[in-house]
Design an enzyme around this catalytic site. Structure first.
Site, short mmCIF file in Angstrom:
data_model
loop_
_atom_site.label_atom_id
_atom_site.label_comp_id
_atom_site.label_asym_id
_atom_site.label_seq_id
_atom_site.Cartn_x
_atom_site.Cartn_y
_atom_site.Cartn_z
N ASP A 147 49.73 33.28 44.71
CA ASP A 147 48.93 32.21 44.52
C ASP A 147 49.06 31.40 45.95
O ASP A 147 50.29 31.20 46.35
CB ASP A 147 49.18 31.42 43.50
CG ASP A 147 48.41 30.20 43.00
OD1 ASP A 147 47.79 30.29 42.14
OD2 ASP A 147 48.27 29.17 44.05
N ASP A 163 42.08 31.21 45.11
CA ASP A 163 43.50 31.53 45.90
C ASP A 163 44.54 32.45 45.15
O ASP A 163 45.74 32.10 45.31
CB ASP A 163 44.01 29.96 46.29
CG ASP A 163 44.80 29.36 45.08
OD1 ASP A 163 44.15 29.54 43.83
OD2 ASP A 163 45.71 28.68 45.45
N GLU A 164 44.01 33.19 44.21
CA GLU A 164 44.84 33.75 43.20
C GLU A 164 44.58 34.96 42.79
O GLU A 164 43.44 35.33 42.48
CB GLU A 164 44.98 32.62 41.99
CG GLU A 164 46.02 33.05 40.81
CD GLU A 164 45.64 32.25 39.48
OE1 GLU A 164 44.88 31.38 39.48
OE2 GLU A 164 46.46 32.49 38.48
P1 TTP Z 1 45.86 25.75 42.46
O1 TTP Z 1 46.42 27.17 43.01
O2 TTP Z 1 45.99 25.40 40.93
O3 TTP Z 1 46.47 24.37 43.31
P2 TTP Z 1 46.93 24.40 44.96
O4 TTP Z 1 46.62 25.73 45.49
O5 TTP Z 1 46.21 23.26 45.62
O6 TTP Z 1 48.29 24.18 44.88
P3 TTP Z 1 49.60 25.15 44.34
O7 TTP Z 1 49.11 26.38 43.92
O8 TTP Z 1 50.25 25.19 45.73
O9 TTP Z 1 50.30 24.40 43.21
O10 TTP Z 1 44.31 25.57 42.73
C1 TTP Z 1 43.67 26.37 43.90
C2 TTP Z 1 42.57 25.33 44.41
O11 TTP Z 1 41.64 25.10 43.51
C3 TTP Z 1 43.07 23.92 44.96
O12 TTP Z 1 43.47 23.88 46.37
C4 TTP Z 1 41.91 22.97 44.70
C5 TTP Z 1 41.12 23.69 43.64
N1 TTP Z 1 41.23 23.09 42.36
C6 TTP Z 1 40.43 22.08 42.17
O13 TTP Z 1 39.37 21.70 42.73
N2 TTP Z 1 40.51 21.29 41.00
C7 TTP Z 1 41.71 21.39 40.21
O14 TTP Z 1 42.06 20.75 39.15
C8 TTP Z 1 42.67 22.27 40.58
C9 TTP Z 1 43.93 22.50 39.84
C10 TTP Z 1 42.66 23.18 41.51
MG MG Z 2 47.46 27.49 44.71
#
Ligand code: TTP
Ligand code: MG
Length: 406
Positions: free
Chosen positions: A9, A104-105
Site C-alpha cells: 500500500d 494504491d493497494e
Molecule cells: P489510503 O491508502 O487509505 O490512504 P493514503 O494512501 O492517503 O495513506 P496511507 O495508506 O499512508 O495511510 O487511500 C489511498 C488514496 O485513496 C488516498 O491517498 C486518497 C484516496 N482516499 C480518498 O479519496 N478518500 C478516503 O476516505 C480515503 C481513505 C482515501
Molecule cells: Mg495508501
C-alpha cells in the site's frame, strides 16, 4: 508449504504524487481534498500533517483549524490514475500473481519466490526500491501467510514500512493489537465489542464462537477466523470476470409487465448468486432490452456503494426498466441484467454493521439452500409466476444464457 502473501500500500498516496511532482511540498504538511474554505473532507494527508491530528475523512475546515500552515490541494484524479498504473506495472514485473485492490493497494502472492530473490523479505525490499526510484513514492509492505494478516502488517508498518509475520506467528502477532486494526471492524462493531470488555484482537479470538455469532450473526464466524489469523482467500488474478450478466430471449415477444418483471427478478437472483460466489460487490447495474424490431438498448445505474444482494440488483433493474419502457412501447424480445465495476467488499464499508450486510447474509443463506436443493427450491413471489410461463422446465427454467465478459 505456507503461503507468502504481500500486501503493498502506497503511503499518503494522493499527497505523495503531488510531492513527487512538486519538490517544494516535500517534508511539509500537505492535504489533498480541496481548498480549506470549501466544504468537503480530507482525501489524503501527508504524515507531517497527520502529526497535527489530520486524517482522511476529516472536514477541511477542521483540518485548517488544526494545521493552518498546511498546503491544501484540490487534487486531480488523472494524475493519480497514471501513477497507479505505473505502480501496478512495477508489481507485475515481480510476480504475475497480483490482485489490485484499489489505486494504491495490491496483494501479491510470492509463495515460492524465495529462490529468485534470496528471501521474500529481499523481494519486498527490491519492490520498495523500484517504486522509490521510478515513481518517487513510498510503499509499505506486509508479508504473511494470509491476506488479512499481511494487510494488518503493512498498515502497522507505515510509513515506509516492511513487516513480515513468520508462519505460525499470526495469532500472537495480532493478539495485542487494538480491535480497530482488524479489517472489517467499523466504529459500531468496535463500540459493541468495547462494551463487552473486548479491546484487543486476541480477546476476540478467545471469545466463544457462539457469543460472537449471537452478536454479529454469520459475520461473527468471519471475525473469529480473522482475529485468529485464519483467512483462506486467494490472491485473485486479473482475468477474473469484470462483469456478470444474464439475459433471456422470450419464446414470444411480450409487452406483459408482470412477465418482464418476473423474468428480471429471476435473472437478478442468478446474477446476485454468481456475484456472491465470486466474493465481489458491484457498483454498476445495467439493464438490457431488445425490442421486437431488434433495436437494443442498455441503461446503467451506478450505486453509491458496492452491493451484491438480489434485492438491490432487481430494484435497480426495475427502476431502469420502468424508465426505459414508456406505455405503448413495442413488444420486448430479450431482457437482460448485468453488474460491473466489481469491487472487494468491506474496504470503505463497515463489513459488520450495515443493513446491506444483513441482507447479504440472508442472500447467502438462500444460496446455501439452493446449492443443496436446486435453484428453484426457493422462489420469490415474483418468480413463481414463471412456473406458468415456462411450465415444462424444472430447475432454472433453462432460460438464461450466461455471459461472462473479461
Ligand atoms: P489510503 O491508502 O487509505 O490512504 P493514503 O494512501 O492517503 O495513506 P496511507 O495508506 O499512508 O495511510 O487511500 C489511498 C488514496 O485513496 C488516498 O491517498 C486518497 C484516496 N482516499 C480518498 O479519496 N478518500 C478516503 O476516505 C480515503 C481513505 C482515501
Ligand atoms: Mg495508501
Amino acid at each position: 508449504m505456507a503461503r507468502r502473501i504481500m500486501h503493498i500500500d502506497l503511503d499518503a498516496f494522493f499527497v505523495s504524487v503531488e510531492q513527487a511532482l512538486n519538490p517544494e511540498l516535500r517534508g511539509k504538511p500537505v492535504v489533498v481534498g480541496g481548498r480549506p474554505d470549501r466544504r468537503g473532507v480530507v482525501a489524503s494527508a501527508s504524515y507531517e500533517a497527520r502529526a497535527f491530528g489530520l486524517h482522511a475523512g476529516m472536514p477541511l475546515s477542521t483540518a485548517c483549524r488544526l494545521c493552518p500552515q498546511a498546503t491544501f490541494i484540490e487534487g486531480s484524479f488523472p494524475k493519480y490514475r497514471h501513477a497507479s498504473q505505473k505502480f501496478m506495472a512495477i508489481l507485475a514485473d515481480f510476480s504475475p500473481f497480483l490482485e489490485s485492490v484499489s489505486l494504491d493497494e495490491a496483494y501479491l502472492d510470492a509463495t515460492g519466490f524465495e529462490s529468485i530473490y534470496g528471501s521474500i523479505h529481499q523481494m519486498a525490499i527490491a519492490i520498495k526500491q523500484r517504486i522509490k526510484d521510478e515513481l518517487e513514492l513510498c510503499a509499505s509492505i506486509g508479508i504473511a501467510s494470509s491476506k488479512v494478516v499481511a494487510k494488518v502488517a503493512s498498515e502497522l508498518s507505515k510509513p515506509d514500512g516492511l513487516l513480515e509475520v513468520a508462519d505460525g506467528e499470526e495469532r500472537s502477532f495480532l493478539a495485542p493489537l487494538p480491535i480497530a486494526r482488524l479489517p472489517g471492524i467499523g466504529k459500531k462493531t468496535e463500540r459493541i465489542l468495547n462494551g463487552l470488555g473486548i479491546n484487543t484482537i486476541g480477546e476476540i479470538s478467545s471469545m466463544p464462537l457462539d457469543a460472537l455469532k449471537s452478536h454479529f450473526g454469520a459475520s461473527g464466524e468471519l471475525l473469529h477466523r480473522y482475529a485468529s489469523g485464519i483467512d483462506d482467500r486467494e490472491v485473485k488474478l486479473p482475468g477474473a470476470a469484470k462483469s456478470i450478466s444474464r439475459e433471456t430471449t422470450f419464446g414470444k415477444d411480450t409487452k406483459d409487465r408482470s412477465q418482464l418483471e418476473a423474468t428480471l427478478r429471476y435473472l437478478s437472483e442468478r446474477v446476485g448468486s454468481e456475484l456472491r460466489q465470486r466474493g465481489k460487490q458491484a457498483k454498476c447495474i445495467t439493464l438490457k432490452l431488445r425490442y421486437a424490431d431488434f433495436t437494443t438498448i442498455t441503461r446503467h445505474h451506478t450505486l453509491r456503494q458496492g452491493n451484491n444482494t438480489d434485492q438491490t440488483i432487481f430494484d435497480t433493474g426495475l427502476q431502469l426498466l420502468r424508465k426505459a419502457l414508456p406505455p405503448g412501447n413495442q413488444p420486448v424480445r430479450l431482457i437482460g441484467i448485468g453488474v460491473s465495476n466489481l469491487i472487494e467488499p468491506g474496504r470503505q464499508l463497515d463489513m459488520l454493521d450495515s443493513s446491506a450486510q444483513r441482507l447479504e447474509q440472508l442472500n447467502r443463506a438462500i444460496d446455501r439452500i439452493r446449492k443443496k436443493y436446486g435453484f428453484t427450491a426457493i422462489q420469490t413471489g415474483r418468480t413463481l409466476l414463471l412456473k406458468d410461463i415456462f411450465p415444462e422446465t424444472g430447475e432454472g427454467y433453462t432460460l438464461q444464457t450466461p455471459s461472462l465478459s473479461r
